[in-house]
Design a protein around this motif. Structure first.
Motif, mmCIF file in Angstrom:
data_model
loop_
_atom_site.group_PDB
_atom_site.id
_atom_site.type_symbol
_atom_site.label_atom_id
_atom_site.label_comp_id
_atom_site.label_asym_id
_atom_site.label_seq_id
_atom_site.Cartn_x
_atom_site.Cartn_y
_atom_site.Cartn_z
ATOM 1 N N ALA A 178 0.840 -1.208 0.000
ATOM 2 C CA ALA A 178 0.000 0.000 0.000
ATOM 3 C C ALA A 178 0.877 1.261 0.000
ATOM 4 N N TYR A 179 1.899 1.300 0.852
ATOM 5 C CA TYR A 179 2.767 2.486 0.927
ATOM 6 C C TYR A 179 3.580 2.648 -0.361
ATOM 7 N N THR A 180 3.969 1.501 -0.945
ATOM 8 C CA THR A 180 4.721 1.557 -2.204
ATOM 9 C C THR A 180 3.849 2.176 -3.298
ATOM 10 N N GLU A 181 2.558 1.854 -3.276
ATOM 11 C CA GLU A 181 1.636 2.410 -4.276
ATOM 12 C C GLU A 181 1.532 3.935 -4.118
ATOM 13 N N VAL A 182 1.462 4.405 -2.867
ATOM 14 C CA VAL A 182 1.409 5.857 -2.634
ATOM 15 C C VAL A 182 2.702 6.492 -3.167
ATOM 16 N N ALA A 183 3.838 5.899 -2.824
ATOM 17 C CA ALA A 183 5.136 6.436 -3.250
ATOM 18 C C ALA A 183 5.254 6.426 -4.778
ATOM 19 N N ARG A 184 4.791 5.340 -5.381
ATOM 20 C CA ARG A 184 4.869 5.235 -6.843
ATOM 21 C C ARG A 184 4.038 6.327 -7.519
ATOM 22 N N ARG A 185 2.808 6.517 -7.013
ATOM 23 C CA ARG A 185 1.944 7.533 -7.634
ATOM 24 C C ARG A 185 2.527 8.929 -7.494
ATOM 25 N N LEU A 186 3.199 9.175 -6.371
ATOM 26 C CA LEU A 186 3.767 10.509 -6.134
ATOM 27 C C LEU A 186 5.097 10.696 -6.859
ATOM 28 N N GLY A 187 5.572 9.621 -7.516
ATOM 29 C CA GLY A 187 6.846 9.724 -8.242
ATOM 30 C C GLY A 187 8.037 9.639 -7.321
ATOM 31 N N VAL A 188 7.790 9.187 -6.101
ATOM 32 C CA VAL A 188 8.876 9.076 -5.129
ATOM 33 C C VAL A 188 9.679 7.805 -5.382
ATOM 34 N N MET A 189 9.030 6.797 -5.945
ATOM 35 C CA MET A 189 9.751 5.568 -6.283
ATOM 36 C C MET A 189 9.430 5.190 -7.712
ATOM 37 N N PRO A 190 10.386 4.576 -8.414
ATOM 38 C CA PRO A 190 10.130 4.189 -9.799
ATOM 39 C C PRO A 190 9.087 3.088 -9.900
ATOM 40 N N LYS A 191 8.504 2.965 -11.086
ATOM 41 C CA LYS A 191 7.518 1.901 -11.326
ATOM 42 C C LYS A 191 8.156 0.537 -11.155
ATOM 43 N N ASN A 192 7.333 -0.462 -10.891
ATOM 44 C CA ASN A 192 7.790 -1.853 -10.797
ATOM 45 C C ASN A 192 8.847 -2.060 -9.728
ATOM 46 N N GLN A 193 8.816 -1.208 -8.747
ATOM 47 C CA GLN A 193 9.794 -1.322 -7.671
ATOM 48 C C GLN A 193 9.485 -2.547 -6.817
#
Ligand code: UDP
Length: 252
Positions: free
Chosen positions: A228-243
């Protein structure tokens, strides 16, 4: 780096003496707790995600002129912050009824509020962080009237900023908690947003599906919290896709 002196260990973070006077290092642990630490687990990668997400929100707040304690991220799990005296209040802002307010007042979770509601809880684990009014805060000297005016203004500005940032990535900011610190500068003091802002301290619902992307996933056993947190980070551009989820590697 020489081992730093530990100042305090809380449920989700450890504080160490910073490299310069007036600074502190915040280390984000993977520990998750809920219901006043009655429910506990270790969620692989949570600390890394929260360090990065809190950096993202605090940096944005600093950029729009909302003062925070945040100075810079040091590494995957640590950030440098200004040391401050924490006001013993949890400041909660709500846009949608949920959690303890729904329970206390019998208002169905998900009911949109006609205006943001700001609540104060006295920070005391032994008492279970009870809801208090401004009368209690004034009578017991936890904060002055001037402080309360500043706290309300900070809380509403954080709410506007966070709501907008989340709206842009299809997430509803239901509610959140912040803590406020006093920073001393010579004879003056000012209030800053302190502690952390992360999915541990917010309720975040996907706008289309209503899926929970915050600590309720852990509180209510709704799935994998790091996902869930990875999804938030991904949407905000904080982490790259497919992390990868369990061992996040973060972009610089
Ligand atoms: N919250 C928090 N720490 C606390 C209590 C609440 O970060 O000790 C956050 C919580 O994640 C939610 C908001 O504050 O986003 C409002 O929480 P609520 O009062 O509904 O309490 P809960 O249902 O979480 O016990």
């Amino acid at each position: 780096m020489a081992r730093r002196k530990k100042i305090y260990e809380g449920k989700a973070k450890v504080l160490y003496e910073g490299p310069r006077p007036g600074t502190i290092v915040q280390y984000f642990k993977d520990d998750a707790t809920a219901f006043n630490a009655e429910k506990k687990d270790v969620i692989d990668g949570k600390g890394v995600l929260n360090n990065r997400l809190s950096e993202f929100f605090m940096t944005g707040l600093n950029q729009i002129g909302v003062p925070t304690h945040f100075i810079e991220r040091i590494n995957m799990r640590e950030q440098l912050v200004r040391s401050c005296e924490i006001i013993p209040l949890e400041v909660v802002v709500r846009n949608v009824a949920a959690g303890s307010m729904s329970k206390r007042l019998g208002i169905e979770e998900g009911t949109q509020l006609s205006r943001p509601i700001v609540e104060y809880y006295y920070k005391d684990d032994a008492l279970g962080d009870p809801l208090v009014t401004e009368e209690h805060i004034a009578a017991f000297g936890w904060a002055s009237q001037q402080d309360m005016d500043d706290i309300l203004s900070l809380a509403l500005r954080v709410n506007d900023f966070m709501s907008g940032v989340m709206l842009a990535v299809g997430i509803k900011l239901v509610d959140f908690k912040i803590e406020i610190g006093r920073v001393f500068e010579g004879d003056f003091q000012r209030l800053v947003v302190a502690d952390e802002i992360s999915p541990d301290s917010c309720r975040l619902w996907d706008m289309e599906t209503g899926q929970k992307l915050d600590k309720d996933v852990f509180r209510r056993d709704l799935g994998n919290l790091a996902d869930a947190y990875t999804e938030v980070a991904r949407r905000l551009g904080v982490m790259p896709k497919n992390q990868g989820v369990t061992k996040p590697t973060l972009i610089n």
